[in-house]
Design an enzyme around this catalytic site. Structure first.
Site, PDB file in Angstrom:
ATOM      1  N   ASP A  63      -4.373  29.101  47.968  1.00 45.18           N
ATOM      2  CA  ASP A  63      -4.761  29.410  49.351  1.00 45.18           C
ATOM      3  C   ASP A  63      -4.811  28.121  50.166  1.00 45.18           C
ATOM      4  O   ASP A  63      -5.858  27.686  50.613  1.00 45.18           O
ATOM      5  CB  ASP A  63      -6.142  30.099  49.297  1.00 45.18           C
ATOM      6  N   LYS A 110     -11.471  37.740  49.625  1.00 46.95           N
ATOM      7  CA  LYS A 110     -10.783  36.580  49.054  1.00 46.95           C
ATOM      8  C   LYS A 110     -10.808  36.676  47.534  1.00 46.95           C
ATOM      9  O   LYS A 110     -11.736  37.241  46.960  1.00 46.95           O
ATOM     10  CB  LYS A 110     -11.486  35.303  49.524  1.00 46.95           C
ATOM     11  N   GLU A 163     -13.596  40.026  55.698  1.00 45.91           N
ATOM     12  CA  GLU A 163     -12.432  39.383  55.067  1.00 45.91           C
ATOM     13  C   GLU A 163     -12.682  39.099  53.587  1.00 45.91           C
ATOM     14  O   GLU A 163     -13.643  38.430  53.228  1.00 45.91           O
ATOM     15  CB  GLU A 163     -12.125  38.070  55.801  1.00 45.91           C
ATOM     16  N   ASP A 184      -6.026  38.423  54.599  1.00 43.94           N
ATOM     17  CA  ASP A 184      -5.545  37.045  54.770  1.00 43.94           C
ATOM     18  C   ASP A 184      -4.403  36.823  53.775  1.00 43.94           C
ATOM     19  O   ASP A 184      -4.554  37.081  52.571  1.00 43.94           O
ATOM     20  CB  ASP A 184      -6.697  36.059  54.520  1.00 43.94           C
ATOM     21  N   TRP A 223     -16.322  36.186  57.255  1.00 42.51           N
ATOM     22  CA  TRP A 223     -15.833  35.667  55.977  1.00 42.51           C
ATOM     23  C   TRP A 223     -16.901  34.739  55.410  1.00 42.51           C
ATOM     24  O   TRP A 223     -17.375  33.836  56.097  1.00 42.51           O
ATOM     25  CB  TRP A 223     -14.519  34.886  56.111  1.00 42.51           C
ATOM     26  N   ASP A 231      -3.442  27.277  53.046  1.00 40.51           N
ATOM     27  CA  ASP A 231      -3.448  27.359  54.512  1.00 40.51           C
ATOM     28  C   ASP A 231      -2.412  26.461  55.172  1.00 40.51           C
ATOM     29  O   ASP A 231      -2.701  25.761  56.142  1.00 40.51           O
ATOM     30  CB  ASP A 231      -4.862  27.078  55.060  1.00 40.51           C
ATOM     31  N   ASP A 237      -4.267  31.861  60.654  1.00 41.02           N
ATOM     32  CA  ASP A 237      -5.293  31.112  59.919  1.00 41.02           C
ATOM     33  C   ASP A 237      -4.632  30.058  59.039  1.00 41.02           C
ATOM     34  O   ASP A 237      -4.247  30.341  57.912  1.00 41.02           O
ATOM     35  CB  ASP A 237      -6.147  32.075  59.072  1.00 41.02           C
ATOM     36  N   HIS A 265      -5.108  35.104  50.328  1.00 40.13           N
ATOM     37  CA  HIS A 265      -6.304  35.476  49.573  1.00 40.13           C
ATOM     38  C   HIS A 265      -6.075  36.428  48.417  1.00 40.13           C
ATOM     39  O   HIS A 265      -6.994  37.130  47.974  1.00 40.13           O
ATOM     40  CB  HIS A 265      -7.347  36.079  50.521  1.00 40.13           C
ATOM     41  N   HIS A 287      -5.044  37.776  58.891  1.00 39.81           N
ATOM     42  CA  HIS A 287      -5.071  36.326  58.970  1.00 39.81           C
ATOM     43  C   HIS A 287      -3.735  35.880  58.421  1.00 39.81           C
ATOM     44  O   HIS A 287      -3.541  35.820  57.209  1.00 39.81           O
ATOM     45  CB  HIS A 287      -6.217  35.739  58.143  1.00 39.81           C
TER      46      HIS A 287
END
Ligand code: RNT
Ligand code: ZN
Length: 420
Positions: free
Chosen positions: A296, A230, A228, A261, A187, A298, A328, A264, A288
């Site tokens: 995003d 995004k 990955e 993810d 990533w 997390d 993640d 993303h 993820h």
């Protein structure tokens, strides 16, 4: 909690599920065979051990100042030990290259080798765990302008290509040592804050860099490459080089794993919906599992509708061997060990709920056009005694039942974390 009460509740739940044709014992045994890859970076806010500066750049951010974060590999392993004691089943560790142990010596990222991770390998081996890996394209002076593999500067690009090549070899070493293929995920943060004139050139450069990174063939029994995508990051709001279309196309044409993810994509876009499509064109996928709140962000994974949908997509289609589940998230505002425990246990709960679904029956109803019964059955299932099966599963895996784990985390916080 009284073990016999848990067993009694389980027996009743087992009978109830049997009425629907669902075998709770086999659901639990299937669950125990699904590893979750725990991301090391929840333990120290994505800081790593290269220096004390913590996470810089990369369009990602850990917010919060909760005390007790790990400051060394020993502390991080101790925290992971604690989290793993509280999570049922055998899982994996997902490491970033920033977590190398170089014995106080400065080792540039393009010079990292398996020897800098030998303590991690020994640790995983002693627990019968596999390991996954990530080159780190952030928190580094050569990433300060926001560009790494897609940089227009040849020397910068060369450095990051060499870093990624070194990391694939480290992944291969993990795979060999632990007898389990390591998923090495690329990533990169590359992108622009404001609208670019040329959206094509960086993507062309990135393709060339990636082809260079992956030039050497590595046996897939040891290392699996993932890429990955995004949509945007902090500071790359207007353009990210490695977008969804970019990497999906790249993964399909180069036979790489694609990493989805959960944070993303556009806020209403769900990765659960993408799994069956991507797996038509690719053998394997990396997830993820994260939780974006408005962006995003997390956040720690919880048992949300989307988490359940992700688990359902994997389980309903029998994709356990084709979908690698990684976590993640990085929340620095709460106890970091608790964050791992909550997120991982939620993922497992979602998988168990999916495994307890009378899928064959639902598929029949759907195929026969009885959408009324499909809806009714799906709704009814939401109040089935799944919790009794989960409690029993935890107990049978010698993991704490219910909120028992929390008092243990509080003890660890008092005895260990607050003393740091
Ligand atoms: C960033 C990506 C990436 C990172 C980790 C630390 O948006 O999700 O996977 O979170 O590599
Ligand atoms: Zn991610």
């Amino acid at each position: 909690m009284a073990p016999d009460r848990i067993a009694r509740a389980y027996e009743l739940a087992k009978e109830r599920y049997a009425e629907l044709g669902v075998d709770t014992d086999s659901a639990m045994s299937r669950l125990s065979s699904i590893p979750i890859s725990l991301h090391c970076w929840q333990g120290d806010d994505v800081g790593g051990f290269e220096n004390d500066e913590g996470l810089t750049g990369g369009g990602i951010q850990a917010t919060g100042n909760y005390p007790g974060k790990a400051r060394s590999a020993e502390e991080l392993r101790s925290d992971l030990d604690e989290a793993l004691r509280l999570i049922p089943g055998t899982h994996r560790l997902n490491l970033h290259s920033l977590y190398a142990e170089t014995g106080g010596k400065k080792v540039e990222r393009n010079e990292l080798g398996p020897e800098h991770f030998s303590a991690w390998i020994d640790w995983a081996k002693s627990k019968g765990m596999g390991m996954d890996f990530n080159p780190s394209f952030f928190s580094h002076p050569l990433a300060d302008d926001g560009f790494t593999l897609a940089s227009r500067d040849k020397a910068t690009r060369k450095f990051w290509i060499e870093h990624a090549v070194a990391c694939r070899k480290i992944g291969e070493a993990f795979g060999k040592a632990l007898r389990s293929a390591c998923v090495t995920n690329v990533w990169i943060p590359d992108g622009y804050k404001d609208s670019p004139i040329d959206r094509a050139a960086p993507r062309q450069i990135l393709t060339e860099s990636l082809d260079e990174v992956f030039r050497e063939k590595i046996d897939e029994r040891y290392n699996l490459d993932a890429v990955e995508s995004k949509l945007f990051g902090i500071g790359s709001e207007s353009y990210v080089v490695g977008s969804h279309e970019f990497y999906l196309g790249y993964a399909i044409t180069r036979h790489k794993l694609y990493c989805l993810d959960a944070g993303h994509y556009h806020p209403t876009e769900m990765i659960s919906e993408k799994i069956t499509s991507v797996l038509l064109y690719l053998n394997q996928l990396l997830l993820h599992v994260s939780r974006g709140v408005r962006w995003d962000s997390d956040h720690v994974v919880i048992l949300s509708d989307e988490l359940r949908a992700i688990a359902e997509e994997i389980v309903r289609h029998g994709y356990e061997d084709r979908v690698h589940i990684g976590l993640d998230f990085f929340d620095a505002s709460i106890n970091r060990v608790a964050a791992w425990v909550v997120g991982t246990r939620s993922m497992l709960k979602a998988l168990l709920i999916a495994l307890l679904e009378p899928t064959a029956k639902l598929k029949d109803l759907e195929a026969g056009g009885d959408f009324t019964s499909r809806l009714a059955l799906l709704e009814d299932q939401k109040t089935l005694p799944f919790g009794s099966v989960w409690d029993y599963y935890c107990q049978s895996q010698s993991a704490p039942v219910g909120e028992e784990w929390l008092s243990e985390v509080k003890r660890y916080e008092k005895d260990v974390l607050l003393k740091r």
